[in-house]
Design a protein around this motif. Structure first.
Motif, PDB file in Angstrom:
ATOM      1  N   ALA A  62      15.043  19.893  43.091  1.00  0.00           N
ATOM      2  CA  ALA A  62      14.174  20.664  42.214  1.00  0.00           C
ATOM      3  C   ALA A  62      13.147  21.362  43.099  1.00  0.00           C
ATOM      4  CB  ALA A  62      13.474  19.751  41.217  1.00  0.00           C
ATOM      5  N   VAL A  64       9.316  22.603  43.147  1.00  0.00           N
ATOM      6  CA  VAL A  64       8.013  22.452  42.491  1.00  0.00           C
ATOM      7  C   VAL A  64       7.086  23.520  43.055  1.00  0.00           C
ATOM      8  CG1 VAL A  64       6.063  20.911  42.154  1.00  0.00           C
ATOM      9  CG2 VAL A  64       8.383  19.981  42.237  1.00  0.00           C
ATOM     10  N   GLN A  87       6.793  26.721  47.464  1.00  0.00           N
ATOM     11  CA  GLN A  87       7.474  25.781  46.581  1.00  0.00           C
ATOM     12  C   GLN A  87       7.942  24.618  47.432  1.00  0.00           C
ATOM     13  OE1 GLN A  87      10.291  27.208  43.788  1.00  0.00           O
ATOM     14  NE2 GLN A  87       9.015  28.922  43.161  1.00  0.00           N
ATOM     15  N   GLU A  89      10.627  21.675  47.963  1.00  0.00           N
ATOM     16  CA  GLU A  89      11.964  21.207  47.590  1.00  0.00           C
ATOM     17  C   GLU A  89      11.944  19.680  47.585  1.00  0.00           C
ATOM     18  OE1 GLU A  89      16.503  21.230  49.349  1.00  0.00           O
ATOM     19  OE2 GLU A  89      15.118  22.788  49.986  1.00  0.00           O
ATOM     20  N   LYS A  92      15.787  15.706  42.881  1.00  0.00           N
ATOM     21  CA  LYS A  92      15.612  15.814  41.431  1.00  0.00           C
ATOM     22  C   LYS A  92      14.957  14.550  40.857  1.00  0.00           C
ATOM     23  CE  LYS A  92      16.872  18.498  37.924  1.00  0.00           C
ATOM     24  NZ  LYS A  92      16.247  19.785  37.722  1.00  0.00           N
ATOM     25  N   GLU A  95      11.013  14.705  41.040  1.00  0.00           N
ATOM     26  CA  GLU A  95      10.341  15.922  40.591  1.00  0.00           C
ATOM     27  C   GLU A  95       9.044  15.603  39.843  1.00  0.00           C
ATOM     28  OE1 GLU A  95      11.281  19.992  38.075  1.00  0.00           O
ATOM     29  OE2 GLU A  95      12.678  18.320  37.953  1.00  0.00           O
ATOM     30  N   GLN A  96       9.079  14.641  38.934  1.00  0.00           N
ATOM     31  CA  GLN A  96       7.873  14.320  38.156  1.00  0.00           C
ATOM     32  C   GLN A  96       6.769  13.751  39.039  1.00  0.00           C
ATOM     33  OE1 GLN A  96       7.243  15.217  35.038  1.00  0.00           O
ATOM     34  NE2 GLN A  96       9.234  16.229  35.139  1.00  0.00           N
ATOM     35  N   ALA A  98       6.275  14.535  42.174  1.00  0.00           N
ATOM     36  CA  ALA A  98       5.718  15.673  42.914  1.00  0.00           C
ATOM     37  C   ALA A  98       4.778  16.478  42.026  1.00  0.00           C
ATOM     38  CB  ALA A  98       6.847  16.548  43.442  1.00  0.00           C
ATOM     39  N   LEU A  99       5.147  16.663  40.784  1.00  0.00           N
ATOM     40  CA  LEU A  99       4.268  17.381  39.859  1.00  0.00           C
ATOM     41  C   LEU A  99       2.965  16.618  39.634  1.00  0.00           C
ATOM     42  CD1 LEU A  99       6.873  18.640  37.238  1.00  0.00           C
ATOM     43  CD2 LEU A  99       5.418  20.061  38.697  1.00  0.00           C
ATOM     44  N   HIS A 100       3.063  15.299  39.572  1.00  0.00           N
ATOM     45  CA  HIS A 100       1.880  14.464  39.369  1.00  0.00           C
ATOM     46  C   HIS A 100       0.895  14.594  40.544  1.00  0.00           C
ATOM     47  CE1 HIS A 100      -0.512  11.129  37.914  1.00  0.00           C
ATOM     48  NE2 HIS A 100      -0.441  10.574  39.125  1.00  0.00           N
ATOM     49  N   LEU A 102       0.653  17.179  42.615  1.00  0.00           N
ATOM     50  CA  LEU A 102       0.474  18.579  42.987  1.00  0.00           C
ATOM     51  C   LEU A 102      -0.981  18.939  43.303  1.00  0.00           C
ATOM     52  CD1 LEU A 102       2.229  20.943  43.542  1.00  0.00           C
ATOM     53  CD2 LEU A 102       1.974  21.667  41.180  1.00  0.00           C
ATOM     54  N   ARG A 146      10.449  12.240  49.885  1.00  0.00           N
ATOM     55  CA  ARG A 146      10.217  12.920  48.612  1.00  0.00           C
ATOM     56  C   ARG A 146      10.137  14.439  48.768  1.00  0.00           C
ATOM     57  NH1 ARG A 146       8.342   7.912  47.607  1.00  0.00           N
ATOM     58  NH2 ARG A 146       8.752   7.063  45.542  1.00  0.00           N
TER      59      ARG A 146
END
Length: 158
Positions: A62, A64, A87, A89, A92, A95-96, A98-100, A102, A146
């Motif tokens: 994914a 991000v 972004q 890489e 998958k 992904e969550q 990494a978003l957390h 960010l 990650r």
């Protein structure tokens, strides 16, 4: 030149010409065999099988997006700014996570980019070096395994 010498020269010339013709025929036959897939290939099925294998082997990743960063470059109010976007890489499955994290990633990239001098940005290999440094920092923030890569989508100094 005697008759014996003339015959020897003619035989030597014929052997050279025959050898050259045979080499050309063998080279052409070898080219045809490789080009048509008879040797070192699997005929017409090879491109389809290779395409299916490459699709099956693609990792689940994914991307991000990192928030766009705009920083002043140079001393004082020089009016020059660095516009940076990237972004990350990630696998998958992460992904969550990494978003957390960010906001931390944005902070560490912002801090690193602010510490750079204008000379650091003007070198020919600057982007390669900066990308490696930023990827290492992102990997530290997100944890080992990650962050697979950092893709720089915007790096403009105006």
């Amino acid at each position: 030149m005697s008759d014996a010498e003339t015959v020897a020269v003619k035989k030597k010339g014929k052997g050279l010409i025959i050898g050259l013709v045979l080499a050309l025929i063998a080279g052409g036959g070898g080219f045809f065999a490789v080009y048509s897939g008879l040797i070192l290939g699997h005929g017409d099925a090879a491109p389809e099988a290779a395409e299916e294998a490459s699709i099956a082997e693609l990792p689940e990743v994914a991307f991000v997006p990192v928030d766009r960063i705009v920083l002043p470059v140079g001393p004082g109010n020089s009016g020059r700014f660095l516009h940076f976007a990237a972004q990350i890489e990630v696998p998958k499955a992460h992904e969550q996570e990494a978003l957390h994290f960010l906001p931390r990633v944005t902070d560490v990239l912002n801090t690193y980019l602010r510490a750079l001098e204008p000379e650091d940005l003007s070198e020919k290999t600057a982007l390669i070096r900066l990308r490696a440094q930023m990827l290492r920092r992102v990997q530290i923030v997100l944890g080992e395994g990650r962050a697979r890569d950092l893709l720089i989508t915007e790096f403009v100094i105006n």
